[in-house]
Design an enzyme around this catalytic site. Structure first.
Site, PDB file in Angstrom:
ATOM      1  N   ASP A   1      27.047  -3.115  25.322  1.00 15.51           N
ATOM      2  CA  ASP A   1      26.045  -3.944  24.649  1.00 15.51           C
ATOM      3  C   ASP A   1      24.703  -3.199  24.727  1.00 15.51           C
ATOM      4  O   ASP A   1      24.242  -2.868  25.823  1.00 15.51           O
ATOM      5  CB  ASP A   1      25.945  -5.291  25.359  1.00 15.51           C
ATOM      6  CG  ASP A   1      25.071  -6.287  24.623  1.00 15.51           C
ATOM      7  OD1 ASP A   1      24.139  -5.854  23.908  1.00 15.51           O
ATOM      8  OD2 ASP A   1      25.311  -7.497  24.764  1.00 15.51           O
TER       9      ASP A   1
ATOM     10  N   ASP B   1      27.371   3.698  19.367  1.00 21.43           N
ATOM     11  CA  ASP B   1      26.975   3.815  17.964  1.00 21.43           C
ATOM     12  C   ASP B   1      25.500   3.504  17.795  1.00 21.43           C
ATOM     13  O   ASP B   1      24.930   3.731  16.735  1.00 21.43           O
ATOM     14  CB  ASP B   1      27.783   2.832  17.114  1.00 21.43           C
ATOM     15  CG  ASP B   1      27.378   1.387  17.435  1.00 21.43           C
ATOM     16  OD1 ASP B   1      27.541   0.989  18.613  1.00 21.43           O
ATOM     17  OD2 ASP B   1      26.894   0.674  16.542  1.00 21.43           O
TER      18      ASP B   1
END
Length: 221
Positions: A121, A157
């Site tokens: 996260d 990402d």
């Protein structure tokens, strides 16, 4: 709580490759993963926030001469990887249900040979910096449990999280960056993913996101 989730929790209770609170092994596993869980002296590789365990199980298939532990707090997620590993007879794969903040309660100093932080996260809000898995708080935790010379792999990402990590690492003298790229699959290190892509990684790539990768180790005094 749904019936399916209850059934998964019940299976976690009896699956020998799941280490979680309530089991006797959870209280004694620290410093004993190789001897007690895996019954060998092979290198210990840990994946943080493993989710359904796709990467952990994939590594276990590919490297039978290493031991792999996926860490996640969600029992229903761990169930998936645990069940798959059991069905395939992968005795070198296990799962630990705990909060990452409490890793030092389950791993002894220097016990982990290799660590993977895969698509955590990003925690983009400034007030959540300490919750980022590459923040100083967590780096100190990793430094404690990593074997001297052990490498840590970080894949994401998220450009913001990667930039934050790069900047932080450049300011620390105790971190040595071994490999670093903002386009993993166009880099010379693309084989470092061992041919394993998780569901989330594929989703990110389908959206046109490039995968960032950084491998580092701690410089000991």
């Amino acid at each position: 709580m749904g019936r399916k989730k209850l059934e998964r929790f019940a299976q976690n209770e009896v699956n020998p490759n799941v280490v979680q609170p309530g089991k006797e092994i959870f209280e004694t596993i620290k410093g004993n993963w190789k001897r007690q869980q895996f019954k060998n002296e092979h290198p210990l590789v840990v994946e943080l926030a493993c989710g359904r365990g796709e990467f952990t199980v994939g590594l276990g298939r590919r490297y039978p001469d290493k031991n792999f532990v996926g860490v996640d707090i969600k029992g229903s997620r761990i169930w998936k990887g645990s069940s798959q590993a059991s069905e395939e007879g992968l005795e070198n794969v296990a799962f630990l249900r705990t909060q990452i903040e409490r890793l030092e309660e389950s791993f002894a100093p220097g016990e982990v040979d290799e660590l993977w932080i895969t698509f955590p996260d990003p925690r983009p809000k400034d007030r959540d910096e300490k919750k980022r898995l590459t923040s100083p708080r967590f780096l100190q935790l990793y430094k404690q449990i990593m074997h001297p010379g052990g490498h840590i792999h970080f894949k994401t990402d998220n450009t913001g999280l990667f930039s934050y990590t790069e900047e932080l690492f450049s300011s620390r003298s105790d971190i040595r960056v071994e490999r670093q790229t903002r386009d993993f699959y166009s880099s010379e290190w693309k084989d470092a993913h061992h041919g394993i892509q998780t569901r989330y990684e594929k989703l990110f790539m389908d959206k046109g996101e490039t995968i960032k990768y950084l491998e580092f180790s701690f410089v000991r005094d």
